[in-house]
Scaffold this motif. Structure first.
Motif, PDB file in Angstrom:
ATOM      1  N   VAL A   3      43.966  -7.042 -25.544  1.00 39.30           N
ATOM      2  CA  VAL A   3      42.996  -6.160 -24.899  1.00 39.30           C
ATOM      3  C   VAL A   3      41.595  -6.715 -25.132  1.00 39.30           C
ATOM      4  O   VAL A   3      41.187  -6.953 -26.270  1.00 39.30           O
ATOM      5  N   PHE A   4      40.873  -6.967 -24.039  1.00 43.15           N
ATOM      6  CA  PHE A   4      39.517  -7.505 -24.119  1.00 43.15           C
ATOM      7  C   PHE A   4      38.534  -6.433 -24.583  1.00 43.15           C
ATOM      8  O   PHE A   4      38.667  -5.257 -24.235  1.00 43.15           O
ATOM      9  N   ASN A   5      37.543  -6.871 -25.345  1.00 44.93           N
ATOM     10  CA  ASN A   5      36.427  -6.005 -25.704  1.00 44.93           C
ATOM     11  C   ASN A   5      35.502  -5.909 -24.490  1.00 44.93           C
ATOM     12  O   ASN A   5      35.133  -6.929 -23.903  1.00 44.93           O
ATOM     13  N   HIS A   6      35.117  -4.684 -24.090  1.00 45.66           N
ATOM     14  CA  HIS A   6      34.321  -4.498 -22.875  1.00 45.66           C
ATOM     15  C   HIS A   6      32.818  -4.412 -23.150  1.00 45.66           C
ATOM     16  O   HIS A   6      32.047  -4.054 -22.256  1.00 45.66           O
ATOM     17  N   PHE A  59      41.875 -14.502 -17.096  1.00 49.27           N
ATOM     18  CA  PHE A  59      42.883 -13.563 -17.589  1.00 49.27           C
ATOM     19  C   PHE A  59      43.606 -14.158 -18.794  1.00 49.27           C
ATOM     20  O   PHE A  59      43.618 -15.380 -18.999  1.00 49.27           O
ATOM     21  N   ALA A  60      44.193 -13.270 -19.590  1.00 54.99           N
ATOM     22  CA  ALA A  60      44.901 -13.667 -20.807  1.00 54.99           C
ATOM     23  C   ALA A  60      46.372 -13.313 -20.679  1.00 54.99           C
ATOM     24  O   ALA A  60      46.731 -12.296 -20.073  1.00 54.99           O
ATOM     25  N   THR A  61      47.231 -14.154 -21.251  1.00 53.73           N
ATOM     26  CA  THR A  61      48.665 -13.883 -21.283  1.00 53.73           C
ATOM     27  C   THR A  61      49.152 -13.952 -22.727  1.00 53.73           C
ATOM     28  O   THR A  61      48.835 -14.893 -23.452  1.00 53.73           O
ATOM     29  N   THR A 100      55.998 -21.393 -23.690  1.00 54.00           N
ATOM     30  CA  THR A 100      57.387 -21.814 -23.892  1.00 54.00           C
ATOM     31  C   THR A 100      58.322 -20.623 -24.031  1.00 54.00           C
ATOM     32  O   THR A 100      59.531 -20.802 -24.195  1.00 54.00           O
ATOM     33  N   GLY A 101      57.783 -19.415 -23.973  1.00 51.41           N
ATOM     34  CA  GLY A 101      58.580 -18.197 -24.041  1.00 51.41           C
ATOM     35  C   GLY A 101      58.143 -17.225 -22.967  1.00 51.41           C
ATOM     36  O   GLY A 101      57.167 -17.451 -22.239  1.00 51.41           O
ATOM     37  N   ALA A 102      58.868 -16.125 -22.847  1.00 51.10           N
ATOM     38  CA  ALA A 102      58.566 -15.123 -21.826  1.00 51.10           C
ATOM     39  C   ALA A 102      57.198 -14.492 -22.067  1.00 51.10           C
ATOM     40  O   ALA A 102      56.784 -14.288 -23.208  1.00 51.10           O
ATOM     41  N   ILE A 103      56.499 -14.184 -20.984  1.00 53.16           N
ATOM     42  CA  ILE A 103      55.190 -13.535 -21.072  1.00 53.16           C
ATOM     43  C   ILE A 103      55.392 -12.038 -21.272  1.00 53.16           C
ATOM     44  O   ILE A 103      56.159 -11.395 -20.554  1.00 53.16           O
ATOM     45  N   GLN A 104      54.693 -11.482 -22.248  1.00 55.31           N
ATOM     46  CA  GLN A 104      54.825 -10.073 -22.597  1.00 55.31           C
ATOM     47  C   GLN A 104      53.708  -9.201 -22.029  1.00 55.31           C
ATOM     48  O   GLN A 104      53.880  -7.994 -21.888  1.00 55.31           O
ATOM     49  N   ASP A 105      52.562  -9.808 -21.708  1.00 53.23           N
ATOM     50  CA  ASP A 105      51.421  -8.992 -21.288  1.00 53.23           C
ATOM     51  C   ASP A 105      50.419  -9.855 -20.531  1.00 53.23           C
ATOM     52  O   ASP A 105      50.249 -11.045 -20.840  1.00 53.23           O
ATOM     53  N   ILE A 106      49.771  -9.256 -19.524  1.00 51.64           N
ATOM     54  CA  ILE A 106      48.701  -9.910 -18.765  1.00 51.64           C
ATOM     55  C   ILE A 106      47.499  -8.975 -18.749  1.00 51.64           C
ATOM     56  O   ILE A 106      47.646  -7.779 -18.483  1.00 51.64           O
ATOM     57  N   GLN A 107      46.309  -9.523 -19.026  1.00 50.27           N
ATOM     58  CA  GLN A 107      45.085  -8.725 -18.989  1.00 50.27           C
ATOM     59  C   GLN A 107      43.949  -9.568 -18.417  1.00 50.27           C
ATOM     60  O   GLN A 107      43.767 -10.718 -18.824  1.00 50.27           O
ATOM     61  N   PHE A 108      43.178  -8.986 -17.487  1.00 49.96           N
ATOM     62  CA  PHE A 108      42.008  -9.668 -16.948  1.00 49.96           C
ATOM     63  C   PHE A 108      40.787  -9.391 -17.813  1.00 49.96           C
ATOM     64  O   PHE A 108      40.661  -8.318 -18.411  1.00 49.96           O
ATOM     65  N   LEU A 155      51.922  -6.780 -14.767  1.00 50.09           N
ATOM     66  CA  LEU A 155      51.081  -6.792 -13.576  1.00 50.09           C
ATOM     67  C   LEU A 155      49.670  -6.397 -13.981  1.00 50.09           C
ATOM     68  O   LEU A 155      49.479  -5.450 -14.753  1.00 50.09           O
ATOM     69  N   ALA A 156      48.674  -7.135 -13.489  1.00 43.87           N
ATOM     70  CA  ALA A 156      47.272  -6.834 -13.813  1.00 43.87           C
ATOM     71  C   ALA A 156      46.412  -7.116 -12.589  1.00 43.87           C
ATOM     72  O   ALA A 156      46.779  -7.917 -11.723  1.00 43.87           O
ATOM     73  N   ALA A 157      45.255  -6.453 -12.531  1.00 46.81           N
ATOM     74  CA  ALA A 157      44.373  -6.616 -11.372  1.00 46.81           C
ATOM     75  C   ALA A 157      42.923  -6.647 -11.815  1.00 46.81           C
ATOM     76  O   ALA A 157      42.516  -5.928 -12.731  1.00 46.81           O
ATOM     77  N   SER A 158      42.146  -7.506 -11.159  1.00 47.18           N
ATOM     78  CA  SER A 158      40.689  -7.509 -11.300  1.00 47.18           C
ATOM     79  C   SER A 158      40.106  -7.123  -9.946  1.00 47.18           C
ATOM     80  O   SER A 158      40.844  -6.737  -9.035  1.00 47.18           O
ATOM     81  N   THR A 159      38.814  -7.226  -9.787  1.00 49.90           N
ATOM     82  CA  THR A 159      38.211  -6.884  -8.496  1.00 49.90           C
ATOM     83  C   THR A 159      38.591  -7.884  -7.410  1.00 49.90           C
ATOM     84  O   THR A 159      38.526  -7.560  -6.221  1.00 49.90           O
ATOM     85  N   ASP A 160      39.019  -9.091  -7.798  1.00 45.61           N
ATOM     86  CA  ASP A 160      39.261 -10.147  -6.816  1.00 45.61           C
ATOM     87  C   ASP A 160      40.666 -10.734  -6.838  1.00 45.61           C
ATOM     88  O   ASP A 160      41.061 -11.411  -5.893  1.00 45.61           O
TER      89      ASP A 160
END
Length: 496
Positions: A136-139, A93-95, A77-85, A36-41
């Motif tokens: 993990v995105f570079n901020h 967002f990235a999966t 083609t496989g299960a998603i392990q991580d979500i990041q905005f 589960l991940a969230a951004s401002t929108d």
């Protein structure tokens, strides 16, 4: 442990929203990364489906009893392990997936009439050999992403060219990474429950891996840097003791031989994820399977316990939204979303009450991360370092200064995708050329063998011819001698 009487967030309270997001097929199986991940929108959640490669995205304004608009993204083609905005663009967002790839998606155009799952990612990152556990995105830099996988490597990607630029191997696979305040260093936790500080651009460890916790379960970590942090060189870790008690530890990265502070928590089995809010100095501990959020502060290299917020149900996962999305006029310092088995996502507000709630509380809301890149991708990989760009949280005419924006560089990433297709086509051609070259090489070797065999035959025949030439030469000499003798005999007979 200090009392924390002067800490501005000591009276933090949690409250569950009356409305919630319903009709969500929350995955039954948990993973190491974020489901589960969230951004401002937007809110993105893994969707329970065959193969496990689907993400459902909902707008944060699509809450309550009215019909919700959902958009599905499927391409793995496989299960998603991580979500990041993405920290800069709320629609990107990235999966990370079991299929050893990471995909980038743009949900900015999700309000179309499409009903089928979308299978058109903005970019696909290929490079890991096994399951990718997280990203993990570079901020600070615009299009830089770090990933960790079961192949015991961490990679830092240039998303514009969709290629890993920096790679580091570990003795066991990474289970978590966090960028420091300047996004120059990565704190890395591994399956062996070790933590270390890695300088990707320097291709070196700032600190060697050390055992963070003695228990059998994974370690999670977070930096405590920021405006109300105790210093940019401190790392927070959560883990378990040998007796299965949950622990919270503080590490000084300048001397990692031992932790500088520790708090024993409880014997719950849930793994805690630390989250530090630099604006208030508030440390949150939440986790999958937990029903509460623990509140701590940091002061003089020590932890200050404030209390906890407890939900009626255990969360399958919990995501904290960017700080710039909170309601400052309600003294909401943080906002999170918890997914539950009942098929819904529950918003939670964390507030620090003030006597005068009608005025902007500047001490609670110092300038926060503005959601703007400080350097370009090329500048960052070239060695340039910058602090994150901050902006005031003070509302203008009662409206938040932060507004959602369409990624201006999606076109560049889409162009990169075309370049990726060209690169993949080139790879196929190179492979075909390689096969052709191999075939030609085999034919050349075959011809060389034939020539060698014929050379041996010719050499043998040459030897035979040489012998025959020698024999012929001897016979010629013998014939000449015989002729001479006959001529001499005829001369003698004639003279007699």
């Amino acid at each position: 442990m200090h009392s924390g009487k002067r800490h501005i967030a000591r009276n933090v309270l949690g409250a569950v929203w009356k409305d919630k997001f319903t009709g969500i097929q929350v995955p039954k199986k948990t993973n190491d990364g974020a489901s589960l991940a969230a951004s401002t929108d937007f809110i993105a959640s893994c969707w329970e489906s065959g193969g496990g490669g689907t993400v459902c995205v909902i707008g944060v304004d699509q809450i309550g009893e009215r019909r919700q608009k959902q958009c599905f993204f499927r391409g793995h083609t496989g299960a998603i392990q991580d979500i990041q905005f993405c920290p800069f663009y709320s629609a990107i967002f990235a999966t990370a997936s079991e299929d050893s790839t990471v995909k980038l998606w743009d949900c900015g155009s999700m309000w179309s009439s499409e009903e089928e799952p979308r299978q058109d990612p903005v970019a696909t990152l290929k490079g890991h050999d096994k399951r990718v556990c997280f990203s993990v995105f570079n901020h600070v830099a615009e299009w830089v992403l770090a990933t960790g996988a079961i192949d015991c490597t961490a990679r830092v990607w240039d998303l514009e060219v969709q290629a890993p630029i920096l790679t580091q191997s570990f003795s066991s696979h990474p289970v978590g990474m966090r960028w420091d305040a300047s996004a120059s260093l990565l704190a890395v936790a591994t399956k062996a429950r070790e933590i270390c500080i890695w300088d990707p651009r320097g291709q070196a460890f700032v600190t060697e891996p050390i055992q963070a916790h003695e228990g059998a379960k994974p370690v999670r970590l977070e930096w405590s840097s920021g405006s109300r942090g105790i210093g940019d060189h401190y790392v927070i870790s959560t883990g378990f003791s040998k007796t299965a008690e949950r622990q919270l530890r503080l590490w000084d990265t300048r001397r990692m031989s031992t932790h500088v502070a520790e708090a024993e928590l409880d014997r719950s089995a849930a793994i805690l994820q630390p989250y530090f809010d630099p604006g208030t100095g508030l440390l949150l501990l939440h986790g999958k399977g937990n029903r509460n959020i623990l509140f701590y502060g940091l002061e003089s290299d020590d932890f200050i316990k404030f209390g906890a917020f407890e939900s009626l149900d255990s969360w399958k996962d919990f995501a904290i939204a960017p700080k710039r999305g909170v309601d400052v006029m309600k003294c909401e310092v943080l906002r999170g979303y918890g997914s539950l088995d009942g098929g819904y996502i529950q918003p939670v507000s964390l507030c620090v009450p003030r006597r005068n709630m009608s005025e902007f509380q500047e001490e609670l809301f110092p300038p926060c991360f503005a959601g703007e890149p400080a350097v370009t991708t090329e500048e960052w990989f070239g060695g340039q370092t910058a602090a994150p760009i901050l902006a005031s949280m003070s509302p203008v005419n009662g409206i938040s200064p932060f507004a959602p924006k369409r990624p201006r560089d999606v076109r560049r990433l889409e162009f990169s995708r075309e370049r990726t297709a060209i690169r993949e086509t080139s790879s196929v051609l190179k492979k075909a050329l390689s096969v052709t070259t191999q075939n030609l090489g085999s034919r050349v070797k075959e011809l060389e063998t034939i020539i060698e065999d014929q050379s041996e035959v010719i050499q043998g025949q040459s030897e035979t011819i040489r012998k025959q030439d020698n024999k012929l030469s001897r016979l010629t000499k013998e014939l000449a001698t015989t002729k001479t003798l006959l001529e001499e005999k005829d001369r003698l007979l004639a003279s007699s």
